[in-house]
Design an enzyme around this catalytic site. Structure first.
Site, mmCIF file in Angstrom:
data_model
loop_
_atom_site.group_PDB
_atom_site.id
_atom_site.type_symbol
_atom_site.label_atom_id
_atom_site.label_comp_id
_atom_site.label_asym_id
_atom_site.label_seq_id
_atom_site.Cartn_x
_atom_site.Cartn_y
_atom_site.Cartn_z
ATOM 1 N N CYS A 47 -2.056 8.925 2.528
ATOM 2 C CA CYS A 47 -1.882 8.391 1.176
ATOM 3 C C CYS A 47 -3.130 8.626 0.343
ATOM 4 O O CYS A 47 -3.035 8.896 -0.846
ATOM 5 C CB CYS A 47 -1.516 6.915 1.222
ATOM 6 S SG CYS A 47 -2.555 5.956 2.311
ATOM 7 N N GLU A 57 0.882 -1.168 0.000
ATOM 8 C CA GLU A 57 0.000 0.000 0.000
ATOM 9 C C GLU A 57 0.915 1.211 0.000
ATOM 10 O O GLU A 57 1.515 1.539 1.022
ATOM 11 C CB GLU A 57 -0.905 -0.070 1.232
ATOM 12 C CG GLU A 57 -2.172 0.723 1.056
ATOM 13 C CD GLU A 57 -1.993 2.150 1.496
ATOM 14 O OE1 GLU A 57 -1.629 2.979 0.638
ATOM 15 O OE2 GLU A 57 -2.202 2.431 2.671
HETATM 16 P P1 NDP Z 1 8.972 5.173 4.198
HETATM 17 O O1 NDP Z 1 8.345 4.450 3.091
HETATM 18 O O2 NDP Z 1 10.421 5.411 4.109
HETATM 19 O O3 NDP Z 1 8.657 4.404 5.563
HETATM 20 C C1 NDP Z 1 7.598 3.471 5.727
HETATM 21 C C2 NDP Z 1 8.124 2.219 6.408
HETATM 22 O O4 NDP Z 1 9.004 1.531 5.525
HETATM 23 C C3 NDP Z 1 8.929 2.508 7.653
HETATM 24 O O5 NDP Z 1 8.708 1.481 8.588
HETATM 25 C C4 NDP Z 1 10.358 2.473 7.143
HETATM 26 O O6 NDP Z 1 11.296 2.208 8.154
HETATM 27 C C5 NDP Z 1 10.281 1.352 6.139
HETATM 28 N N1 NDP Z 1 11.281 1.394 5.085
HETATM 29 C C6 NDP Z 1 11.751 2.473 4.419
HETATM 30 N N2 NDP Z 1 12.637 2.106 3.473
HETATM 31 C C7 NDP Z 1 12.741 0.760 3.530
HETATM 32 C C8 NDP Z 1 13.513 -0.200 2.828
HETATM 33 N N3 NDP Z 1 14.321 0.141 1.840
HETATM 34 N N4 NDP Z 1 13.375 -1.490 3.166
HETATM 35 C C9 NDP Z 1 12.548 -1.853 4.148
HETATM 36 N N5 NDP Z 1 11.790 -0.994 4.857
HETATM 37 C C10 NDP Z 1 11.880 0.309 4.554
HETATM 38 O O7 NDP Z 1 8.216 6.520 4.419
HETATM 39 P P2 NDP Z 1 8.834 7.890 4.977
HETATM 40 O O8 NDP Z 1 8.524 7.963 6.399
HETATM 41 O O9 NDP Z 1 10.242 8.087 4.605
HETATM 42 O O10 NDP Z 1 7.962 8.891 4.129
HETATM 43 C C11 NDP Z 1 8.409 9.286 2.843
HETATM 44 C C12 NDP Z 1 7.300 9.239 1.851
HETATM 45 O O11 NDP Z 1 6.592 8.002 1.903
HETATM 46 C C13 NDP Z 1 6.213 10.253 2.051
HETATM 47 O O12 NDP Z 1 6.579 11.486 1.549
HETATM 48 C C14 NDP Z 1 5.075 9.606 1.307
HETATM 49 O O13 NDP Z 1 5.211 9.857 -0.059
HETATM 50 C C15 NDP Z 1 5.258 8.165 1.539
HETATM 51 N N6 NDP Z 1 4.424 7.629 2.596
HETATM 52 C C16 NDP Z 1 3.266 7.026 2.253
HETATM 53 C C17 NDP Z 1 2.442 6.543 3.229
HETATM 54 C C18 NDP Z 1 1.178 5.872 2.918
HETATM 55 O O14 NDP Z 1 0.293 5.814 3.765
HETATM 56 N N7 NDP Z 1 1.036 5.288 1.733
HETATM 57 C C19 NDP Z 1 2.759 6.674 4.642
HETATM 58 C C20 NDP Z 1 4.030 7.287 4.905
HETATM 59 C C21 NDP Z 1 4.810 7.732 3.901
HETATM 60 P P3 NDP Z 1 12.174 3.408 8.785
HETATM 61 O O15 NDP Z 1 11.228 4.371 9.378
HETATM 62 O O16 NDP Z 1 13.014 2.701 9.790
HETATM 63 O O17 NDP Z 1 12.946 3.989 7.656
#
Ligand code: NDP
Length: 455
Positions: free
Chosen positions: A262, A228
């Site tokens: 999102c 998602e």
């Molecule tokens: P991320 O996608 O980076 O974080 C979401 C989760 O994924 C966190 O638990 C994070 O861990 C983990 N994660 C990040 N990179 C990896 C990876 N390469 N491998 C495995 N796990 C990973 O979101 P951000 O907080 O950085 O937000 C950035 C952007 O993400 C926003 O600007 C938005 O566009 C999008 N976003 C979308 C959401 C939605 O509901 N669809 C929600 C939040 C963000 P950790 O925190 O330890 O990095």
């Protein structure tokens, strides 16, 4: 190693949490596997009782949980309370409906009897974001645990307090030890956990980049995944719409959760006949929102969750303005003051060279587009790589049908804003992800649909 909880309101460190050592991580993985061996045999009645108790535990800790989320990620405390309530709802929803969703489906074949049974898979990993720090997790956990799986939560690194509180809720509710565990680990440890043979599937909510990395690993390991990811949802307003209702809903849809959702409406596509009226009313209402401390009652918009989210958003706005976008509201970083506040911003006269045309804006920035007709609206609406949800406003039933058929998105809401609902399948197409959460589809995401045929 440690993880820090930082207040988006003040920029101050609230608390530091030790991350798991490799030995602690191993012991949690083996506890998840061991718990699964007995939990999968637990009766539907026991699971229902525990899930109902989780709903009660959420409600009895409502205020404390709400304040914790507000402190860690900056959403207004009233919206945090509503989030806790919604989590209790999804727990009760699956407690009441899991048996019906998982009932064996008889199938007529040449055999004496045949059916499809829905059996649990095993430990399922959830990689979750900070924006709805409880809801994102409960909408995964309620169906997944009711199906008889165990859950492992790798939450976003900026909400460790919420992550630990969620584990406590399931423990307080009476779920056996190991059925739901939080793993305080960084994103670089996710790959190893997902490659572990004991982990059978993964659900991720977050950015496209995280989705590509985790879905890639799941693909190599041949493990089921639900992704998602982001969205840049269109909100289309046609001449027959109830304009005042559409404007008010547009304001709510764009600024909910400080604009960090999102399925927030991000692009407002308005028919040229009503464009000027819509723009004037929309900007007036956006300008009237109260920005401030998210813990103060009456604040409409709090700070963004992290400094980097704010910096990226501001860069997108500056890029658009430098390429000729018309700035209707906001767009200036607050001078002085701590924390990660960003003003409610509206931009018009956008062109494809601008980042905002094709990227997601994760904050209170509204993008306005003037459209000539329904074909033009659909062309712009479908013209990004995202396809999460969509909202279209029209009283004309032929136009409604056209939007439902032709908007390339996981959902279309007519004369309403996009929302997630425990009863309704939720998920996207294209770069917004694949698989579905919630509804019957949500619980069937992580089961072995076993074909049974008896001679
Ligand atoms: P991320 O996608 O980076 O974080 C979401 C989760 O994924 C966190 O638990 C994070 O861990 C983990 N994660 C990040 N990179 C990896 C990876 N390469 N491998 C495995 N796990 C990973 O979101 P951000 O907080 O950085 O937000 C950035 C952007 O993400 C926003 O600007 C938005 O566009 C999008 N976003 C979308 C959401 C939605 O509901 N669809 C929600 C939040 C963000 P950790 O925190 O330890 O990095």
């Amino acid at each position: 190693m440690s993880m820090k909880s930082v207040s988006p309101q003040t920029g101050q460190v609230l608390q530091e949490y030790a991350t798991l050592t490799p030995e602690q991580l191993e012991s949690r993985l083996s506890a998840s596997q061991a718990a699964f061996e007995s939990y999968r045999l637990s009766s539907p009645e026991d699971r229902t009782r525990w899930m109902m108790a989780a709903a009660d535990a959420l409600e009895s800790r409502r205020e404390e949980l709400a304040v914790l989320a507000t402190q860690e990620m900056g959403k207004t405390v009233e919206s945090a309370r509503q989030e806790v309530d919604k989590c209790a709802w999804v727990c009760r929803y699956y407690a009441e409906h899991a048996a019906e969703f998982l009932a064996p489906q008889p199938v007529q074949t040449a055999a004496q009897s045949a059916e499809v049974r829905y059996l649990p898979l095993g430990p399922v990993l959830a990689v979750m974001p900070w924006n709805f720090p409880y809801w994102q997790v409960f909408r995964f956990a309620a169906p997944t645990l009711m199906a008889g799986n165990t859950g492992l939560l790798k939450h976003a690194s900026n909400v460790p307090g919420c992550a630990l509180a969620i584990e406590e809720i399931f423990t307080e509710a009476g779920f056996p030890a190991g059925v739901f565990q939080t793993l305080l680990i960084g994103s670089r440890d996710v790959e190893g956990v997902l490659r572990d043979p004991r982990v059978r599937a993964v659900s991720l909510t977050g950015s496209e980049g995280a989705g590509r990395a985790v879905a890639g690993t799941a693909g190599q390991e041949i493990k089921p995944a639900v992704m998602e990811l982001g969205g840049s949802d269109p909100f289309i307003v046609m001449p027959s719409a109830d304009l005042d209702l559409a404007v008010q809903t547009a304001v709510n849809a764009r600024t909910l959760n400080n604009g960090q959702s999102c399925i927030a409406a991000k692009r407002f596509l308005v028919h040229t006949d009503i464009y000027s009226a819509f723009e004037a009313k929309f900007v007036e209402k956006l300008a009237a929102l109260r920005l401030g401390d998210p813990l103060e009652e009456g604040t409409d918009v709090g700070p963004l969750a992290t400094a980097s989210i704010r910096d990226e958003l501001h860069e997108q706005v500056q890029d658009a303005v430098s390429k000729g976008a018309r700035l209707l509201l906001g767009g200036e970083l607050p001078s002085g003051g701590a924390g990660y506040h960003y003003p409610v911003t509206a931009l018009a006269d956008l062109t494809p060279e601008m980042q905002v045309w094709s990227e997601e804006t994760f904050g209170p920035v509204a993008l306005l587009f003037r459209v000539r007709d329904i074909d033009h609206a659909l062309e712009i609406a479908n013209g990004t790589r995202f396809g999460l949800s969509s909202s279209a406003w029209t009283q004309d039933s032929a136009e409604q049908e056209r939007f439902i058929r032709d908007l390339d998105a996981g959902a279309t809401f007519i004369n309403a804003m996009s929302v997630s609902d425990p009863r309704l399948a939720f998920g996207g197409v294209k770069a917004s992800g694949f698989g579905r959460e919630l509804g019957r589809e949500g619980i069937l995401a992580f089961v072995n649909a076993k074909a049974v045929s008896i001679g």
